[in-house]
Design a protein around this motif. Structure first.
Motif, PDB file in Angstrom:
ATOM      1  N   UNK A   1       0.802  -1.210   0.000  1.00 50.46           N
ATOM      2  CA  UNK A   1       0.000   0.000   0.000  1.00 50.46           C
ATOM      3  C   UNK A   1       0.841   1.269   0.000  1.00 50.46           C
ATOM      4  N   UNK A   2       2.075   1.192   0.449  1.00 52.65           N
ATOM      5  CA  UNK A   2       2.855   2.423   0.518  1.00 52.65           C
ATOM      6  C   UNK A   2       4.203   2.377  -0.183  1.00 52.65           C
ATOM      7  N   UNK A   3       4.843   1.230  -0.114  1.00 53.65           N
ATOM      8  CA  UNK A   3       6.180   1.161  -0.704  1.00 53.65           C
ATOM      9  C   UNK A   3       6.033   0.503  -2.067  1.00 53.65           C
ATOM     10  N   UNK A   4       6.449   1.179  -3.104  1.00 54.28           N
ATOM     11  CA  UNK A   4       6.284   0.491  -4.373  1.00 54.28           C
ATOM     12  C   UNK A   4       7.360  -0.584  -4.479  1.00 54.28           C
ATOM     13  N   UNK A   5       7.122  -1.511  -5.372  1.00 53.56           N
ATOM     14  CA  UNK A   5       7.973  -2.693  -5.400  1.00 53.56           C
ATOM     15  C   UNK A   5       9.403  -2.354  -5.819  1.00 53.56           C
ATOM     16  N   UNK A   6       9.645  -1.109  -6.260  1.00 49.99           N
ATOM     17  CA  UNK A   6      11.001  -0.738  -6.675  1.00 49.99           C
ATOM     18  C   UNK A   6      12.031  -0.928  -5.561  1.00 49.99           C
ATOM     19  N   UNK A   7      11.613  -0.585  -4.308  1.00 46.72           N
ATOM     20  CA  UNK A   7      12.554  -0.710  -3.187  1.00 46.72           C
ATOM     21  C   UNK A   7      12.987  -2.172  -3.049  1.00 46.72           C
ATOM     22  N   UNK A   8      12.034  -3.078  -3.235  1.00 48.91           N
ATOM     23  CA  UNK A   8      12.362  -4.507  -3.119  1.00 48.91           C
ATOM     24  C   UNK A   8      13.104  -5.006  -4.354  1.00 48.91           C
ATOM     25  N   UNK A   9      12.776  -4.421  -5.508  1.00 48.06           N
ATOM     26  CA  UNK A   9      13.486  -4.812  -6.737  1.00 48.06           C
ATOM     27  C   UNK A   9      14.964  -4.441  -6.617  1.00 48.06           C
ATOM     28  N   UNK A  10      15.231  -3.248  -6.059  1.00 52.10           N
ATOM     29  CA  UNK A  10      16.634  -2.826  -5.878  1.00 52.10           C
ATOM     30  C   UNK A  10      17.369  -3.749  -4.914  1.00 52.10           C
ATOM     31  N   UNK A  11      16.634  -4.090  -3.828  1.00 51.76           N
ATOM     32  CA  UNK A  11      17.195  -4.992  -2.808  1.00 51.76           C
ATOM     33  C   UNK A  11      17.542  -6.353  -3.439  1.00 51.76           C
ATOM     34  N   UNK A  12      16.613  -6.843  -4.242  1.00 55.29           N
ATOM     35  CA  UNK A  12      16.801  -8.155  -4.875  1.00 55.29           C
ATOM     36  C   UNK A  12      18.015  -8.124  -5.802  1.00 55.29           C
ATOM     37  N   UNK A  13      18.106  -7.057  -6.600  1.00 59.39           N
ATOM     38  CA  UNK A  13      19.232  -6.968  -7.548  1.00 59.39           C
ATOM     39  C   UNK A  13      20.564  -6.844  -6.801  1.00 59.39           C
ATOM     40  N   UNK A  14      20.571  -5.940  -5.796  1.00 64.30           N
ATOM     41  CA  UNK A  14      21.827  -5.662  -5.083  1.00 64.30           C
ATOM     42  C   UNK A  14      22.376  -6.902  -4.381  1.00 64.30           C
ATOM     43  N   UNK A  15      21.473  -7.693  -3.792  1.00 62.11           N
ATOM     44  CA  UNK A  15      21.943  -8.829  -2.981  1.00 62.11           C
ATOM     45  C   UNK A  15      21.720 -10.178  -3.677  1.00 62.11           C
ATOM     46  N   UNK A  16      21.390 -10.142  -4.940  1.00 61.59           N
ATOM     47  CA  UNK A  16      21.143 -11.379  -5.719  1.00 61.59           C
ATOM     48  C   UNK A  16      20.138 -12.284  -5.025  1.00 61.59           C
ATOM     49  N   UNK A  17      19.000 -11.692  -4.699  1.00 63.00           N
ATOM     50  CA  UNK A  17      17.958 -12.417  -3.965  1.00 63.00           C
ATOM     51  C   UNK A  17      16.695 -12.527  -4.800  1.00 63.00           C
ATOM     52  N   UNK A  18      15.977 -13.601  -4.592  1.00 62.99           N
ATOM     53  CA  UNK A  18      14.612 -13.666  -5.114  1.00 62.99           C
ATOM     54  C   UNK A  18      13.703 -13.049  -4.045  1.00 62.99           C
ATOM     55  N   UNK A  19      12.587 -12.482  -4.476  1.00 61.31           N
ATOM     56  CA  UNK A  19      11.684 -11.847  -3.509  1.00 61.31           C
ATOM     57  C   UNK A  19      10.240 -12.150  -3.900  1.00 61.31           C
ATOM     58  N   UNK A  20       9.439 -12.500  -2.918  1.00 60.70           N
ATOM     59  CA  UNK A  20       8.036 -12.762  -3.213  1.00 60.70           C
ATOM     60  C   UNK A  20       7.179 -12.055  -2.164  1.00 60.70           C
ATOM     61  N   UNK A  21       6.166 -11.331  -2.642  1.00 62.89           N
ATOM     62  CA  UNK A  21       5.288 -10.571  -1.747  1.00 62.89           C
ATOM     63  C   UNK A  21       3.914 -11.218  -1.798  1.00 62.89           C
ATOM     64  N   UNK A  22       3.474 -11.759  -0.655  1.00 66.48           N
ATOM     65  CA  UNK A  22       2.248 -12.571  -0.654  1.00 66.48           C
ATOM     66  C   UNK A  22       1.368 -12.238   0.558  1.00 66.48           C
ATOM     67  N   UNK A  23       0.130 -12.761   0.530  1.00 70.31           N
ATOM     68  CA  UNK A  23      -0.810 -12.606   1.636  1.00 70.31           C
ATOM     69  C   UNK A  23      -0.558 -13.631   2.741  1.00 70.31           C
ATOM     70  N   UNK A  24      -1.554 -13.824   3.608  1.00 73.99           N
ATOM     71  CA  UNK A  24      -1.305 -14.568   4.853  1.00 73.99           C
ATOM     72  C   UNK A  24      -1.921 -15.965   4.911  1.00 73.99           C
ATOM     73  N   UNK A  25      -2.665 -16.349   3.868  1.00 76.18           N
ATOM     74  CA  UNK A  25      -3.233 -17.705   3.856  1.00 76.18           C
ATOM     75  C   UNK A  25      -2.115 -18.706   3.564  1.00 76.18           C
ATOM     76  N   UNK A  26      -2.369 -19.974   3.961  1.00 69.73           N
ATOM     77  CA  UNK A  26      -1.368 -21.020   3.714  1.00 69.73           C
ATOM     78  C   UNK A  26      -1.027 -21.091   2.219  1.00 69.73           C
ATOM     79  N   UNK A  27      -2.066 -21.029   1.368  1.00 70.54           N
ATOM     80  CA  UNK A  27      -1.827 -21.117  -0.085  1.00 70.54           C
ATOM     81  C   UNK A  27      -0.957 -19.952  -0.567  1.00 70.54           C
ATOM     82  N   UNK A  28      -1.147 -18.763   0.018  1.00 75.56           N
ATOM     83  CA  UNK A  28      -0.320 -17.606  -0.368  1.00 75.56           C
ATOM     84  C   UNK A  28       1.143 -17.867  -0.015  1.00 75.56           C
TER      85      UNK A  28
END
Ligand code: SF4
Length: 367
Positions: free
Chosen positions: A197-224
């Motif tokens: 709702x507030x941080x656009x995914x760019x902050x996480x995209x930069x984090x992922x690129x900088x540290x060679x990480x995969x990143x997934x943003x999900x909800x709270x159900x088990x399936x998520x």
């Protein structure tokens, strides 16, 4: 949640669990950033259903837990002033500062009210015009829009007996600092979709690129959660470092723009202290000078000191993902849900509280 529901959810997700079992072909370590995700994983005892090579490490995503004792000392100091009502959530009032908590101040006669939202604190101020209502604003970036909205509402109504102690923290800069620790050695981040709702995914995209990480943003159900883990493992196998948001709650661009506008109107980022992680550059919000009437730190001339953390407590290491609650000698002995010592046992989002509540016997080397 009852045992039958847990079994049903696990059964509904059996195909995803099976897929996870097939795609994990080598060791992979993932940080579960959010305390609510950690709690869900422990509640479902997922460790028993996922491959051993998939290691899950809990992260700093409990806002009450990462707040240093010095911030509680500031809340306590303001609560002890005459004609002040401190309006705070239940988790927060039990967290100890160097000497006192808001709960102990209440027992000593301070006026402390339990509330759930910042707007409730403002309503209290409107109802009690002869008192100053102080709201200790503790949370991550996702809570900032509602706090900003409340401050702007107070300003537009001309309410001058309401103010906020800002203790809002921003996860991306702190995750950036954490990821530099070679001891953690992570390949992926599972994040909650609160951040959307507030941080656009760019902050996480930069984090992922900088540290060679995969990143997934999900909800709270088990399936998520399983969707997120499958995505992270697939990314790791393919060597990609993207931010997957395909299974997260979608906010309209208008909602996101409004949230961002509220936040920038009221707050700006400054270097901020985190329990266990030290001072992190531009990782917290303070209130703009134009709205200083609503800033309790200015109104009561308080500064956040270092504070003294509870003795024996190893929350600092637990928050940084460097220790498990079960590594703490106090866990389950001197420190229990009934008699908690540190914030990680006090807060419902705390890792120690989740460990204590769920599946203590089946704890393994991670999460
Ligand atoms: S078990 Fe209790 S004392 Fe130990 S780290 Fe957790 S909260 Fe702190």
């Amino acid at each position: 949640m009852g045992g039958q529901n847990i079994k049903k959810d696990l059964s509904n997700c059996s195909a995803m669990l099976q897929e996870l079992g097939q795609i994990v072909t080598k060791p992979v370590r993932i940080m579960i950033v959010c305390g609510t995700h950690t709690r869900a994983i422990l509640r479902y005892n997922l460790r028993d259903f996922i491959p051993e090579n998939l290691q899950l490490v809990s992260g700093p995503g409990c806002a009450v837990c990462v707040m240093p004792a010095g911030h509680v000392d500031a809340f306590v100091k303001v609560a002890s002033q005459p004609d002040v009502i401190t309006a705070a959530c239940e988790d927060l009032i039990r967290v100890p500062g160097s000497h006192d908590s808001l709960a102990s101040m209440k027992r000593k006669g301070a006026h402390v009210e339990l509330i759930s939202t910042p707007m409730e604190a403002l309503k209290l101020a409107i109802d009690k015009p002869d008192k100053i209502v102080v709201y200790p604003a503790v949370g991550f970036e996702a809570t900032a829009p509602s706090i900003a909205e409340t401050i702007l509402e107070a300003a537009s109504l001309g309410i001058d007996n309401f103010c906020v102690i800002p203790s809002i923290r921003l996860l991306p800069p702190t995750l950036d600092t954490l990821m530099c620790d070679p001891e953690l050695s992570l390949q992926g981040l599972l994040c909650s979709d609160h951040i959307n709702s507030v941080i656009d995914s760019d902050a996480y995209a930069q984090l992922a690129r900088k540290h060679h990480l995969a990143c997934s943003i999900v909800g709270f159900e088990l399936a998520d959660i399983l969707h997120g883990l499958i995505n992270l493992v697939k990314q790791f196998n393919a060597g990609t470092t993207e931010v997957d948001m395909s299974n997260s709650t979608k906010f309209s661009s208008e909602e996101s723009a409004r949230a961002a506008r509220l936040v920038s109107e009221v707050f700006f980022a400054v270097d901020t202290d985190w329990r266990g992680l030290g001072t992190v550059e531009e990782s917290g919000f303070v209130i703009r000078d134009e709205l200083s009437l609503y800033d309790a730190t200015k109104r009561f001339k308080i500064r956040f000191s270092e504070g003294v953390e509870p003795c024996m407590c190893q929350c600092d290491k637990v928050i940084a993902g460097l220790k498990l609650p079960t590594d703490c000698p106090a866990f389950g002995m001197a420190c229990t849900a009934q008699s908690p010592i540190g914030p990680c046992m006090i807060s419902a989002e705390g890792v120690c509280a989740s460990y204590f509540r769920y599946n203590m016997d089946s704890m393994k080397t991670t999460l």
